[in-house]
Design a protein around this motif. Sequence first.
Motif, PDB file in Angstrom:
ATOM      1  N   TRP A 167       7.724  32.244  31.952  1.00 55.39           N
ATOM      2  CA  TRP A 167       7.549  32.406  30.521  1.00 55.39           C
ATOM      3  C   TRP A 167       7.152  33.842  30.191  1.00 55.39           C
ATOM      4  O   TRP A 167       6.772  34.618  31.050  1.00 55.39           O
ATOM      5  N   ILE A 168       7.227  34.172  28.905  1.00 57.39           N
ATOM      6  CA  ILE A 168       6.761  35.463  28.410  1.00 57.39           C
ATOM      7  C   ILE A 168       5.941  35.215  27.151  1.00 57.39           C
ATOM      8  O   ILE A 168       6.283  34.377  26.318  1.00 57.39           O
TER       9      ILE A 168
ATOM     10  N   TYR B 124       7.688  23.341  25.126  1.00 52.21           N
ATOM     11  CA  TYR B 124       8.599  24.292  24.492  1.00 52.21           C
ATOM     12  C   TYR B 124       8.045  25.685  24.771  1.00 52.21           C
ATOM     13  O   TYR B 124       6.956  26.037  24.282  1.00 52.21           O
ATOM     14  N   TYR B 125       8.778  26.460  25.567  1.00 51.49           N
ATOM     15  CA  TYR B 125       8.264  27.781  25.920  1.00 51.49           C
ATOM     16  C   TYR B 125       9.376  28.822  25.880  1.00 51.49           C
ATOM     17  O   TYR B 125      10.565  28.501  25.861  1.00 51.49           O
TER      18      TYR B 125
ATOM     19  N   GLN C 108      14.891  33.106  24.905  1.00 52.72           N
ATOM     20  CA  GLN C 108      15.482  31.770  24.941  1.00 52.72           C
ATOM     21  C   GLN C 108      14.373  30.724  24.935  1.00 52.72           C
ATOM     22  O   GLN C 108      13.398  30.817  25.686  1.00 52.72           O
ATOM     23  N   VAL C 109      14.517  29.717  24.070  1.00 51.99           N
ATOM     24  CA  VAL C 109      13.559  28.615  24.009  1.00 51.99           C
ATOM     25  C   VAL C 109      13.990  27.539  25.001  1.00 51.99           C
ATOM     26  O   VAL C 109      15.132  27.062  24.965  1.00 51.99           O
TER      27      VAL C 109
ATOM     28  N   VAL D 220      15.376  19.819  29.504  1.00 53.21           N
ATOM     29  CA  VAL D 220      16.099  18.930  28.605  1.00 53.21           C
ATOM     30  C   VAL D 220      17.145  19.693  27.805  1.00 53.21           C
ATOM     31  O   VAL D 220      18.281  19.250  27.644  1.00 53.21           O
ATOM     32  N   ASP D 221      16.763  20.869  27.325  1.00 56.35           N
ATOM     33  CA  ASP D 221      17.672  21.652  26.495  1.00 56.35           C
ATOM     34  C   ASP D 221      17.170  23.089  26.459  1.00 56.35           C
ATOM     35  O   ASP D 221      16.015  23.382  26.835  1.00 56.35           O
ATOM     36  N   SER D 222      18.016  23.989  26.006  1.00 58.98           N
ATOM     37  CA  SER D 222      17.640  25.384  25.815  1.00 58.98           C
ATOM     38  C   SER D 222      18.497  25.962  24.706  1.00 58.98           C
ATOM     39  O   SER D 222      19.599  25.482  24.444  1.00 58.98           O
ATOM     40  N   ALA D 223      17.978  26.998  24.059  1.00 58.74           N
ATOM     41  CA  ALA D 223      18.711  27.604  22.944  1.00 58.74           C
ATOM     42  C   ALA D 223      18.204  29.012  22.712  1.00 58.74           C
ATOM     43  O   ALA D 223      17.006  29.295  22.879  1.00 58.74           O
TER      44      ALA D 223
END
Length: 391
Positions: free
Chosen positions: A203-204, A216-217, A225-226, A237-240
Amino acid sequence: MLGIMAYILLSFVPIINAQAQTALLEYMQGRMGVLEDRIAQWHDHSSRYSSELRDFKNQVLKLLENIEKERDSLRNEMENTNIRVDRLEREVDYIETQNPAPPCVDIDEKLTELHNAKKKKNEKYAKLTDCSDTISQVNAMKILKRFGSTSGLWTKDPIENPEKVYVFDGTGNDTVYVYPRMKEFTLFSTTRKAAKIKLPFPWIGTGHVVYGGNLYYIRQGDEFQVIKFNLANKTVVDSAVLQIEEQVPVYGLSTFNYIDIVADEEGLWVIYATKENEKNICLAKLDPSSLGIEQMWDTPCPIENAESAFVVCGSLYVVYNTKLPSRSRIQCVFDVSGTISSENVPIVYFPKRYGSHSSMKYNPREKQIYAWDDGYQIIYKLSMKPREDLY
């Protein structure tokens, strides 16, 4: 007497000359024999080398002949392949003429979402809950312990497993410490009572949130990117990549944060800043299921001297300080529904403590803020009042 001696020597001269000649002839015959032996060996070696050279020449000629045959075979295969590729291309062209390619639906949907988000920018927000409280004051402060780096984040999940404590040490790491209850986190100075979760990507910043069993990181990399990470099964689960262009640090005093994801009674929000509006903080509503931006707002809250921020009942509260840390204070409030403004809200001060807040996470279930202050973990108990009391 001298005459006698001379006579004797002269009588032996023929004998000496004959012996010397014989020895010389024998020596020359021996040397000639050695030379003949060496000539015979050289002849044998030369014959053998000539034979080996002929064999090598025959082998090379045979290899060249085989290579020539293989080259002819490869040339034939290439020609056959070119013929088959040409035939396949003609067939593909025919199929495309009969069945035109479908439009790029995914790209169009993303463009539509971005267009809709910009279209809805700065519009009033339709609230999902009946939450109508606002912060009146910080009622109490509790310093639990000092753990880890000067900057970090600790929080709880207001939806699932509300007793667990999640600790993120530092502004760039990939290991989350999970304590079963607040008691274990408070009593033990080490991480031996904590479960460790290794994230797939580091993470950042400190703009992460745990909500509904998911983390959510912000992923560390070229793009912000989340990542939506399920804490139960340890999978992404997902990323965006959020449709936010030319981002800049959102807090003037916490420049390691470009995106701050927060939770309140209404769900998830994203606090950010861009070069287009580089003086003020921006806010967006985030869909926790699809990670899409539902709506965006430009707030009047300045980035300069901002330390952190959080959302309560759909209102953004920005906390300010000074470069030489003093008392933190809520000095700007932005309500997405337009019912309150900073002019109607008094400045709320936090108690004097150690340094500066690197994170402040509001828990809508407990009405508390979990803050990380110069390595100290602090809980601020909030006192709330109805918005109607402001008028």
